[in-house]
Design a protein around this motif. Structure first.
Motif, mmCIF file in Angstrom:
data_model
loop_
_atom_site.group_PDB
_atom_site.id
_atom_site.type_symbol
_atom_site.label_atom_id
_atom_site.label_comp_id
_atom_site.label_asym_id
_atom_site.label_seq_id
_atom_site.Cartn_x
_atom_site.Cartn_y
_atom_site.Cartn_z
ATOM 1 N N LEU A 32 18.948 28.698 3.342
ATOM 2 C CA LEU A 32 18.134 28.654 2.129
ATOM 3 C C LEU A 32 16.922 27.741 2.309
ATOM 4 O O LEU A 32 16.917 26.849 3.133
ATOM 5 C CB LEU A 32 18.962 28.117 0.951
ATOM 6 C CG LEU A 32 20.216 28.886 0.579
ATOM 7 C CD1 LEU A 32 20.919 28.184 -0.577
ATOM 8 C CD2 LEU A 32 19.893 30.322 0.208
ATOM 9 N N TRP A 33 15.939 27.981 1.494
ATOM 10 C CA TRP A 33 14.827 27.055 1.386
ATOM 11 C C TRP A 33 14.267 27.131 -0.017
ATOM 12 O O TRP A 33 14.485 28.101 -0.745
ATOM 13 C CB TRP A 33 13.781 27.279 2.460
ATOM 14 C CG TRP A 33 13.057 28.583 2.448
ATOM 15 C CD1 TRP A 33 13.566 29.797 2.751
ATOM 16 C CD2 TRP A 33 11.686 28.797 2.122
ATOM 17 N NE1 TRP A 33 12.609 30.762 2.651
ATOM 18 C CE2 TRP A 33 11.435 30.174 2.263
ATOM 19 C CE3 TRP A 33 10.646 27.966 1.747
ATOM 20 C CZ2 TRP A 33 10.187 30.730 2.019
ATOM 21 C CZ3 TRP A 33 9.399 28.528 1.512
ATOM 22 C CH2 TRP A 33 9.192 29.894 1.660
ATOM 23 N N CYS A 34 13.599 26.082 -0.421
ATOM 24 C CA CYS A 34 13.021 25.982 -1.758
ATOM 25 C C CYS A 34 11.525 26.229 -1.646
ATOM 26 O O CYS A 34 10.841 25.575 -0.861
ATOM 27 C CB CYS A 34 13.302 24.597 -2.341
ATOM 28 S SG CYS A 34 12.712 24.391 -4.037
ATOM 29 N N ASP A 35 11.030 27.183 -2.422
ATOM 30 C CA ASP A 35 9.619 27.551 -2.363
ATOM 31 C C ASP A 35 8.848 27.082 -3.582
ATOM 32 O O ASP A 35 7.700 27.451 -3.768
ATOM 33 C CB ASP A 35 9.481 29.071 -2.196
ATOM 34 C CG ASP A 35 8.064 29.477 -1.862
ATOM 35 O OD1 ASP A 35 7.360 28.697 -1.178
ATOM 36 O OD2 ASP A 35 7.637 30.563 -2.295
ATOM 37 N N GLY A 36 9.466 26.292 -4.426
ATOM 38 C CA GLY A 36 8.727 25.762 -5.565
ATOM 39 C C GLY A 36 9.640 25.290 -6.669
ATOM 40 O O GLY A 36 10.774 25.745 -6.801
#
Length: 114
Positions: A32-36
């Motif tokens: 996962l990654w957070c884009d905002g």
């Protein structure tokens, strides 16, 4: 007070979350990654009384799934929030990982600031 939930804080929290995901022991979280993170507070939420901020974050394998985010305000963070100060220094250090909880099925993420 809303000055505390500015673009700089949201970006710092976004990057810190992405690093926590990448270093997770759980395989499904590592991808996962957070884009905002939205700098807006959900309506009917009173951060001073509840000691939390409810907003939205975009997280996922492509960073585009909408998650409900709860930011819990610790003692340091509530003082900064009340004074309109930056919350960046209230984000726990990178070595600690127990300040974040994510539910990928329910699409919720909770973080505890200092």
């Amino acid at each position: 007070m809303l000055e505390s939930l500015d673009e700089d804080f949201c970006s710092a929290l976004e990057y810190r979350l992405t690093r926590i995901f990448r270093e997770s022991d759980q395989k499904e979280i590592r991808s996962l990654w957070c884009d905002g993170i939205s700098p807006g507070i959900e309506t009917n939420d009173n951060p001073i009384d509840s000691r939390r901020i409810r907003t939205k974050a975009w997280i996922g394998k492509d960073g585009q799934e909408e998650f409900s985010m709860t930011i819990l305000l610790g003692e340091e963070a509530i003082v900064k929030f009340l004074n309109g100060g930056s919350l960046i220094d209230s984000i726990p250090r990178e070595e600690t990982k127990d300040w974040m909880d994510i539910d990928t099925e329910g699409r919720t993420v909770t973080v505890q600031l200092n």
